[in-house]
Design an enzyme around this catalytic site. Structure first.
Site, PDB file in Angstrom:
ATOM      1  N   HIS A   1       0.835  -1.206   0.000  1.00  0.00           N
ATOM      2  CA  HIS A   1       0.000   0.000   0.000  1.00  0.00           C
ATOM      3  C   HIS A   1       0.868   1.253   0.000  1.00  0.00           C
ATOM      4  O   HIS A   1       0.634   2.180  -0.784  1.00  0.00           O
ATOM      5  CB  HIS A   1      -0.900   0.050   1.244  1.00  0.00           C
ATOM      6  CG  HIS A   1      -1.953  -0.987   1.315  1.00  0.00           C
ATOM      7  ND1 HIS A   1      -2.131  -1.785   2.426  1.00  0.00           N
ATOM      8  CD2 HIS A   1      -2.903  -1.370   0.423  1.00  0.00           C
ATOM      9  CE1 HIS A   1      -3.147  -2.600   2.222  1.00  0.00           C
ATOM     10  NE2 HIS A   1      -3.626  -2.374   1.008  1.00  0.00           N
TER      11      HIS A   1
ATOM     12  N   LYS B   1     -16.271  -7.277   5.607  1.00  0.00           N
ATOM     13  CA  LYS B   1     -15.154  -7.849   6.362  1.00  0.00           C
ATOM     14  C   LYS B   1     -15.290  -7.539   7.848  1.00  0.00           C
ATOM     15  O   LYS B   1     -15.790  -6.484   8.224  1.00  0.00           O
ATOM     16  CB  LYS B   1     -13.818  -7.257   5.877  1.00  0.00           C
ATOM     17  CG  LYS B   1     -13.476  -7.560   4.436  1.00  0.00           C
ATOM     18  CD  LYS B   1     -12.154  -6.912   4.063  1.00  0.00           C
ATOM     19  CE  LYS B   1     -11.800  -7.134   2.611  1.00  0.00           C
ATOM     20  NZ  LYS B   1     -10.541  -6.467   2.254  1.00  0.00           N
TER      21      LYS B   1
ATOM     22  N   ARG C   1      -2.337  -6.312  -7.720  1.00  0.00           N
ATOM     23  CA  ARG C   1      -1.275  -7.300  -7.535  1.00  0.00           C
ATOM     24  C   ARG C   1      -1.258  -8.319  -8.655  1.00  0.00           C
ATOM     25  O   ARG C   1      -0.210  -8.820  -9.034  1.00  0.00           O
ATOM     26  CB  ARG C   1      -1.457  -8.025  -6.192  1.00  0.00           C
ATOM     27  CG  ARG C   1      -1.207  -7.127  -4.994  1.00  0.00           C
ATOM     28  CD  ARG C   1      -1.663  -7.794  -3.738  1.00  0.00           C
ATOM     29  NE  ARG C   1      -3.116  -7.963  -3.864  1.00  0.00           N
ATOM     30  CZ  ARG C   1      -3.861  -8.706  -3.081  1.00  0.00           C
ATOM     31  NH1 ARG C   1      -3.321  -9.382  -2.103  1.00  0.00           N
ATOM     32  NH2 ARG C   1      -5.161  -8.790  -3.252  1.00  0.00           N
TER      33      ARG C   1
END
Length: 158
Positions: A17, A41, A90
């Site tokens: 990050h 989450k 990613r």
């Protein structure tokens, strides 16, 4: 002035990050790292803990602001006059996920563009969920997260 948002849960913030924030800060005039509470989450760190760790971790980046928000990203971007949303990718899985998110954002806020920055190879396997899993099994997270994050997480489990 071009204002870019880097939204995320950052639970916890990783070196991947931070790398995206550093790179975005070299492209845009102002970067707002915006922590949101992801209702999908269960939080590991509180919003306040995440904000403080982000402030410490990004203190070296001059044109960055740390903030938190609830609600829709489109509304937040509009309120902050941000014309860009920056997302780190990613791998191809991130791309597929972010594409659907970007399309919804574009529908709700047509003036906001999405910009993807590919993760540097050394961070391509690092995710907040992987960090949480390592921590749960007492794995070593140093080098994957800023030192202040490693210290805070360790203190939380002592």
């Amino acid at each position: 002035m071009t204002i870019a948002l880097c939204p995320g849960s950052f639970d916890p913030v990783t070196n991947g990050h931070i790398n995206i924030f550093e790179r975005a800060s070299g492209i845009f005039d102002q970067v707002i790292v915006a922590v949101f509470n992801n209702i999908k989450k269960q939080s590991f760190l509180s919003i306040q803990e995440r904000l403080e760790l982000l402030r410490v971790s990004t203190a070296h980046i001059e044109n960055i602001t740390i903030d938190a928000f609830d609600g829709l990203l489109a509304d937040y971007a509009t309120a902050k006059n941000a014309g860009i949303v920056v997302r780190g990718l990613r791998d191809q899985n991130d791309f597929f996920y972010e594409t659907s998110q970007m399309l919804m954002l574009k529908r709700m806020a047509p003036q906001v563009e999405s910009v993807y920055l590919m993760s540097e190879h050394r961070y391509s396997y690092v995710s907040s969920s992987a960090i949480r899993e390592l921590v749960a099994f007492h794995g070593d997270i140093r080098g994957l997260v800023p030192d202040c994050v490693a210290d805070a997480v360790k203190a939380k489990f002592i």
